[in-house]
Design a protein around this motif. Structure first.
Motif, short mmCIF file in Angstrom:
data_model
loop_
_atom_site.label_atom_id
_atom_site.label_comp_id
_atom_site.label_asym_id
_atom_site.label_seq_id
_atom_site.Cartn_x
_atom_site.Cartn_y
_atom_site.Cartn_z
N LEU A 207 0.83 -1.21 0.00
CA LEU A 207 0.00 0.00 0.00
C LEU A 207 0.87 1.25 0.00
CD1 LEU A 207 -2.69 1.51 0.27
CD2 LEU A 207 -2.59 1.10 2.75
N ILE A 208 1.91 1.26 0.81
CA ILE A 208 2.81 2.42 0.85
C ILE A 208 3.48 2.63 -0.50
CG2 ILE A 208 4.94 3.31 1.88
CD1 ILE A 208 4.09 1.97 4.51
N ALA A 209 3.87 1.53 -1.14
CA ALA A 209 4.48 1.64 -2.48
C ALA A 209 3.48 2.20 -3.48
CB ALA A 209 4.97 0.26 -2.93
N ASP A 210 2.21 1.79 -3.39
CA ASP A 210 1.18 2.32 -4.29
C ASP A 210 1.02 3.82 -4.10
OD1 ASP A 210 0.74 -0.21 -5.25
OD2 ASP A 210 -1.05 -0.58 -4.03
N LEU A 211 1.02 4.27 -2.84
CA LEU A 211 0.86 5.70 -2.57
C LEU A 211 2.02 6.51 -3.15
CD1 LEU A 211 -0.38 5.55 1.14
CD2 LEU A 211 -1.73 6.20 -0.85
N ASN A 212 3.20 5.93 -3.15
CA ASN A 212 4.37 6.65 -3.63
C ASN A 212 4.43 6.75 -5.15
OD1 ASN A 212 6.59 7.53 -1.53
ND2 ASN A 212 5.62 5.70 -0.70
N ARG A 213 3.52 6.10 -5.84
CA ARG A 213 3.47 6.26 -7.29
C ARG A 213 3.02 7.66 -7.69
NH1 ARG A 213 3.45 1.24 -9.99
NH2 ARG A 213 3.27 -0.54 -8.57
N LYS A 214 2.19 8.29 -6.85
CA LYS A 214 1.65 9.61 -7.20
C LYS A 214 2.09 10.69 -6.22
CE LYS A 214 -2.54 7.87 -9.45
NZ LYS A 214 -4.02 7.91 -9.47
N SER A 215 2.35 10.32 -4.97
CA SER A 215 2.74 11.32 -3.98
C SER A 215 3.87 10.73 -3.13
CB SER A 215 1.54 11.74 -3.13
OG SER A 215 0.95 10.60 -2.51
#
Length: 363
Positions: A207-215
């Motif tokens: 989930l943290i990796a997914d969030l770092n795709r955009k922010s």
């Protein structure tokens, strides 16, 4: 005051240490479990190398999950100080150990310098019964839950909804969470292996990796045991491996299943158990004639122990170096109420000197 016993008989510390050394030297499969400071850990690992023992934390299951996250999966983490200063959205993942509740309360009582609204928002990922650390000024954390399903399943649903995918069960208050993430400048997820399964920790990192795709977002590791995580670090710099390492073949081998000391004892694989902890050892059912050497804060011999030696509590009765989750590093601690009880490291060195006088301990 008696501080050492062979069986139930009082004796001098030197005699008890010599008897413990003789038991270790004659053992074919010794195992160590400890909950101690950095000095005690270093001395215990050096002794384990000398006698070919395997070692683990006294309550190693949670630490093993945390260690596996970093050794097998990897994690994106941030320092505690950076969290205090920057995090404008704080997400508490599962149940945190009580030792970290004051830190969470401190986050609620301070404001980040990256927040547009000059305040933090708090969320709690878990089931309806997951206890949340108390926040100040009557504040509460918004619950993100899928009912009574596991934490891993809730995180999976949360991750799926964030990616716009369908889920069999929606996460409660997800719209509030999504809105907070959209406005957030630095969300941080607080996690521990205390009451969290390993797959949930991996899902959180996804989930943290997914969030770092955009922010940007990160996690803050709050260990299940501060002493335990200090021991993980000490073991790593001494041997190249974390806890659950053994010296059965004369060199360090890391195997989180094979050298799970609790499993080894339950399976009857070990013939001697050295336990180093200020807490009293609870007698357990043994499948073989397992000898017990107990270093504990006690005024009487530990039931069933071949050797008992009383030790002081690190940072209370003697100076210590310990891991601090507040700083994410080691710190020195002065004795709060100094006593004549020896430290764990002192006793372990005394035992080691009786095992072999060829060389001093490597640490």
């Amino acid at each position: 005051m008696a501080v050492a016993w062979i069986g139930n008989r009082e004796t001098l510390v030197e005699h008890a240490a010599a008897h413990a050394a003789a038991l270790l030297w004659s053992s074919r499969c010794p195992v160590f479990s400890f909950d101690t400071d950095i000095h005690g850990t270093r001395a215990a690992i050096a002794l384990a190398e000398r006698v070919g023992a395997a070692y683990d934390h006294a309550d190693g299951a949670a630490l093993a999950r945390e260690t596996a996250l970093f050794t097998d999966k990897g994690a994106m983490t941030v320092a505690p100080g950076e969290t205090r200063r920057r995090a404008d959205v704080v997400v508490i993942v599962g149940e945190l150990p009580k030792i970290h509740h004051d830190f969470v309360g401190e986050l609620a009582d301070t404001t980040p310098d990256l927040s547009a609204r000059n305040e933090r928002e708090f969320f709690l990922v878990g089931s309806n019964g997951t206890p949340a650390p108390p926040l100040v000024n009557g504040r509460t954390a918004t619950l993100l839950s899928c009912g009574q399903v596991s934490l891993g399943a809730t995180l999976a649903a949360l991750r799926a909804q964030y990616r716009g995918r369908q889920t069999s069960q929606s996460v409660s208050n997800f719209d509030d969470f999504a809105k907070a993430l959209t406005a957030a400048r630095f969300p941080v997820f607080l996690f521990s292996g205390h009451a969290t399964e390993g797959l949930a920790l991996e899902m959180l990192q996804g989930l943290i990796a997914d969030l770092n795709r955009k922010s940007r977002a990160s996690g803050l590791h709050l260990p299940a045991s501060e002493n335990g995580w200090g021991s993980v670090l000490a073991s790593t710099w001494m041997t190249g491996f974390p806890l659950r390492t053994g010296f059965a073949r004369g060199f360090p081998e890391f195997d989180p299943w094979r050298y799970d000391v609790a499993r080894m004892i339950a399976a009857g694989e070990a013939d001697l158990h050295l336990r180093i902890s200020t807490t009293i050892v609870r007698p357990q059912k043994k499948r073989n004639r397992l000898a017990l050497i107990a270093l504990a804060k006690t005024k009487e011999p530990v039931a069933g122990a071949a050797v008992t030696i009383a030790i002081g509590e690190a940072g209370v009765e003697h100076e210590a170096v310990v891991y601090s989750s507040r700083t994410g590093s080691l710190r020195s601690v002065d004795a709060q109420a100094a006593s004549e009880l020896p430290s764990a490291a002192t006793i372990i060195r005394l035992v080691a000197n009786n095992v072999s006088a060829e060389a001093a301990l490597s640490c």
